[in-house]
Each structure stands twice: as C-alpha cells, then as structure tokens.
Scaffold this motif. Structure first.
Motif, PDB file in Angstrom:
ATOM      1  N   LEU A   1       0.765  -1.227  -0.120  1.00 34.77           N
ATOM      2  CA  LEU A   1       0.086   0.145   0.107  1.00 34.77           C
ATOM      3  C   LEU A   1       0.820   1.254   0.044  1.00 34.77           C
ATOM      4  O   LEU A   1       0.566   2.363   0.165  1.00 34.77           O
ATOM      5  N   ASP A   2       2.086   1.107  -0.228  1.00 33.25           N
ATOM      6  CA  ASP A   2       3.026   2.135  -0.338  1.00 33.25           C
ATOM      7  C   ASP A   2       3.130   3.001  -1.696  1.00 33.25           C
ATOM      8  O   ASP A   2       3.843   3.989  -1.487  1.00 33.25           O
ATOM      9  N   LEU A   3       2.152   2.656  -2.416  1.00 30.43           N
ATOM     10  CA  LEU A   3       2.478   3.644  -3.608  1.00 30.43           C
ATOM     11  C   LEU A   3       2.184   4.843  -3.734  1.00 30.43           C
ATOM     12  O   LEU A   3       2.590   5.934  -4.300  1.00 30.43           O
ATOM     13  N   ALA A   4       1.308   5.523  -2.647  1.00 29.68           N
ATOM     14  CA  ALA A   4       1.100   6.736  -2.505  1.00 29.68           C
ATOM     15  C   ALA A   4       1.988   7.839  -1.928  1.00 29.68           C
ATOM     16  O   ALA A   4       1.946   9.024  -2.221  1.00 29.68           O
ATOM     17  N   LEU A   5       2.731   7.193  -1.205  1.00 34.03           N
ATOM     18  CA  LEU A   5       3.753   8.057  -0.383  1.00 34.03           C
ATOM     19  C   LEU A   5       4.851   8.618  -1.224  1.00 34.03           C
ATOM     20  O   LEU A   5       5.034   9.828  -1.223  1.00 34.03           O
ATOM     21  N   PRO A   6       5.465   7.732  -2.345  1.00 35.35           N
ATOM     22  CA  PRO A   6       6.621   8.298  -2.980  1.00 35.35           C
ATOM     23  C   PRO A   6       6.009   8.800  -4.214  1.00 35.35           C
ATOM     24  O   PRO A   6       6.792   9.602  -5.021  1.00 35.35           O
ATOM     25  N   ASN A   7       4.729   8.815  -4.873  1.00 35.72           N
ATOM     26  CA  ASN A   7       4.241   9.052  -6.080  1.00 35.72           C
ATOM     27  C   ASN A   7       3.320  10.152  -5.857  1.00 35.72           C
ATOM     28  O   ASN A   7       2.299  10.052  -4.946  1.00 35.72           O
ATOM     29  N   ASP A   8       3.396  11.219  -6.876  1.00 37.87           N
ATOM     30  CA  ASP A   8       2.259  12.165  -6.857  1.00 37.87           C
ATOM     31  C   ASP A   8       1.033  11.530  -7.297  1.00 37.87           C
ATOM     32  O   ASP A   8       1.052  10.582  -7.801  1.00 37.87           O
ATOM     33  N   LYS A   9      -0.039  12.151  -6.959  1.00 42.96           N
ATOM     34  CA  LYS A   9      -1.395  11.680  -7.599  1.00 42.96           C
ATOM     35  C   LYS A   9      -1.354  11.896  -9.105  1.00 42.96           C
ATOM     36  O   LYS A   9      -1.055  12.929  -9.510  1.00 42.96           O
ATOM     37  N   PRO A  10      -1.655  10.732  -9.718  1.00 44.41           N
ATOM     38  CA  PRO A  10      -1.749  10.664 -11.272  1.00 44.41           C
ATOM     39  C   PRO A  10      -2.835  11.589 -11.685  1.00 44.41           C
ATOM     40  O   PRO A  10      -3.881  11.889 -10.790  1.00 44.41           O
ATOM     41  N   ALA A  11      -2.702  12.076 -12.934  1.00 48.55           N
ATOM     42  CA  ALA A  11      -3.658  12.858 -13.451  1.00 48.55           C
ATOM     43  C   ALA A  11      -5.146  11.856 -13.725  1.00 48.55           C
ATOM     44  O   ALA A  11      -5.038  10.523 -13.675  1.00 48.55           O
ATOM     45  N   ALA A  12      -6.250  12.585 -13.627  1.00 50.81           N
ATOM     46  CA  ALA A  12      -7.542  11.965 -13.749  1.00 50.81           C
ATOM     47  C   ALA A  12      -7.597  11.022 -15.172  1.00 50.81           C
ATOM     48  O   ALA A  12      -7.001  11.679 -16.091  1.00 50.81           O
TER      49      ALA A  12
END
Length: 126
Positions: free
Chosen positions: A40-51
């Motif tokens: 579940l660690d995908l959101a910590l190092p990566n910016d929110k992707p475009a819609a």
C-alpha cells in the motif's frame, strides 16, 4: 497479496506503535514498513496521477486505481496509529503523502528533543 495469505488490515495496524509526539522516528518507520508489506506504499513516493480520460491507457487506469486505493488505506492506517489527543491537531487532508509530511514537520522537534531530555534526566539521577 493474495487472499489466502492476507493478514487483516486492522491487526497489522494494532502492531504499530501509536504515535504520541515523542516517537516520530519509530512510528514513521513502522508505518512505512507495514504499508510496504501490505503493498500500500504507492501513494507515499508518487504524486497523484492525472485523472483518467478516454484516451488513458489500461496501465494508466490501473495505476490510478492502485494509487487511489493506496492513498485511502494509507491515510486510514496512519490515522489509526496516532494518539487521540494528537489527531485533532493534524489538519484533514486527502493525501497520505501530505498527511505524513505535516506530521513530520509538526512533531520533528519533539522527536529530536527526547534523547537530550533523557540524557539530562539520566545524568541528574546520579
């Protein structure tokens, strides 16, 4: 993580030290470890992707869905492991990355002052 080897989210959250202002380093390390183990660690190092849009590729759509799940569950996981008297001092945010950053910035000085406080207590005990 397949369902046969899945460990309930709540039981993993209970195994993390509750953040109490004085244990930032330990809490952060445990949170990051558990989020990584649960994938579940995908959101910590990566910016929110475009819609997603109509021309978005299947990979982009898949990444967006995985990021949204990671972000939502990471926020829940962190909030579950913060002492109740501290939760109210942390602003609500929709980003796990921003939430963790705020906690670190707000409480880093308390975390760094603990060792010196303990040293003073130790040296004055004798």
């Amino acid at each position: 993580m397949d369902s046969a080897s899945a460990i309930p989210f709540h039981s993993l959250a209970l195994s993390v030290t509750v953040f109490n202002r004085l244990n930032l380093s330990e809490w952060r390390e445990q949170v990051q470890f558990h989020l990584d183990v649960m994938d579940l660690d995908l959101a910590l190092p990566n910016d929110k992707p475009a819609a997603n849009t109509a021309p978005s590729s299947a990979d982009e759509k898949s990444f967006h869905k995985a990021w949204e799940r990671s972000n939502r569950l990471s926020l829940m996981f962190m909030r579950m492991n913060i002492a109740n008297n501290i939760k109210g001092t942390i602003p609500q945010t929709e980003s796990a990355r921003e939430y963790l950053k705020f906690v670190e910035e707000r409480f880093r000085s308390a975390d760094k002052s603990l060792p010196s406080t303990l040293m003073v207590e130790l040296t004055t005990c004798f």
